[in-house]
Design an enzyme around this catalytic site. Structure first.
Site, PDB file in Angstrom:
ATOM      1  N   HIS B   7       0.825  -1.203   0.000  1.00 55.95           N
ATOM      2  CA  HIS B   7       0.000   0.000   0.000  1.00 55.95           C
ATOM      3  C   HIS B   7       0.861   1.257   0.000  1.00 55.95           C
ATOM      4  CE1 HIS B   7       0.758  -0.506   4.379  1.00 55.95           C
ATOM      5  NE2 HIS B   7       0.688   0.820   4.436  1.00 55.95           N
ATOM      6  N   GLU B  43      -8.414   5.573   9.757  1.00 58.16           N
ATOM      7  CA  GLU B  43      -7.891   5.199   8.450  1.00 58.16           C
ATOM      8  C   GLU B  43      -8.859   4.380   7.622  1.00 58.16           C
ATOM      9  OE1 GLU B  43      -4.589   2.376   9.836  1.00 58.16           O
ATOM     10  OE2 GLU B  43      -5.794   1.160   8.466  1.00 58.16           O
ATOM     11  N   GLN B  59      -4.009   3.590   1.314  1.00 59.90           N
ATOM     12  CA  GLN B  59      -4.402   3.736   2.722  1.00 59.90           C
ATOM     13  C   GLN B  59      -4.493   5.232   3.021  1.00 59.90           C
ATOM     14  OE1 GLN B  59      -1.385   2.968   5.777  1.00 59.90           O
ATOM     15  NE2 GLN B  59      -2.866   1.718   6.881  1.00 59.90           N
ATOM     16  N   HIS B  83       3.846   7.232   3.880  1.00 61.39           N
ATOM     17  CA  HIS B  83       4.738   6.070   3.925  1.00 61.39           C
ATOM     18  C   HIS B  83       4.409   5.092   2.808  1.00 61.39           C
ATOM     19  CE1 HIS B  83       1.282   4.462   6.291  1.00 61.39           C
ATOM     20  NE2 HIS B  83       1.644   3.312   5.755  1.00 61.39           N
ATOM     21  N   GLU B 133       7.267   0.644   5.613  1.00 59.33           N
ATOM     22  CA  GLU B 133       6.545  -0.308   6.460  1.00 59.33           C
ATOM     23  C   GLU B 133       6.629  -1.697   5.841  1.00 59.33           C
ATOM     24  OE1 GLU B 133       2.428   0.781   6.914  1.00 59.33           O
ATOM     25  OE2 GLU B 133       1.887  -1.085   7.919  1.00 59.33           O
TER      26      GLU B 133
END
Lengths: 141, 141
Positions: B7, B43, B59, B83, B133
């Site tokens: 994502h 989120e 996301q 991110h 991540e």
């Protein structure tokens, strides 16, 4: 409309060093290295994964000069994510639909991108601060 | 080691408005909406594509307070990419390898992420300015 996350475009000061980092740390492999004078960048595509709808890449971008778009980005924000590229099956149809929805198009017509793809950028101010690229992969060789 | 781009995490001021934009403009569909008190965010996960190695998502992240990490990001940089999340098959093995390569781990052990995944963040200063991540998807239900 979107078929995949095609790539994440990451601005860096030193392309060779950045490639070495992604290879050594994450095991990615460079599948293409190009200089794009139009966009003022020296770039590399590192494959993350293959998938039926097309592969996914990390695209590393080093500016050819400080006054290029990526050069200005680095001066303003430092190294980091520069843009996100999404796959589309038909880029002309996608541009028509997205432009019709009120998003300003940086490229109203597709132009040549990495590895023979047709690409177009959307204005980040109309996409929640994200410089967004559409990518139509070239037909299979 | 990386199985896919899982994502792209995008910080926004107004989650409902951002969801509406991605739905209307790009035809994405919300598959999960959560509040994560640990991370201080509300989120949504919007599916971009399915693939054998796992789906890909946009996301969208709205901070729960101005002094949360995403709140501070918005104050400093404005809306945009926060991110990048990459899929891994074995997050503990990946953290060991990446930490061993000298990258500082924000999470030295996996913790709970969106939709039941195990996640861990790497320090952006050691990943060319990219908050990165790792995501290990939960076993199929």
């Amino acid at each position: 409309m979107l078929t995949r996350i095609d790539h994440v475009g990451i601005a860096c000061h030193d392309l060779t060093k950045a490639i070495g980092f992604y290879e050594a740390t994450f095991g990615l492999v460079v599948v293409s290295r190009e200089t794009n004078d139009d966009q003022g960048v020296s770039e590399a595509m590192l494959k993350v994964a293959d998938a039926p709808a097309g592969a996914q890449y990390v695209q590393l971008l080093e500016p050819l000069s400080p006054d290029s778009p990526v050069g200005k980005f680095l001066a303003r924000r430092g190294e980091g994510v520069h843009h996100v590229g999404y796959g589309v099956a038909d880029i002309s149809a996608a541009l028509k639909s997205i432009g019709g929805a009120g998003v300003r198009l940086i490229d109203s017509r597709p132009r040549h991108g990495s590895m023979g793809a047709s690409i177009a950028f959307l204005h980040p101010k109309d996409v929640g601060g994200v410089l967004t690229e559409l990518v139509q992969a070239p037909p299979p060789a």
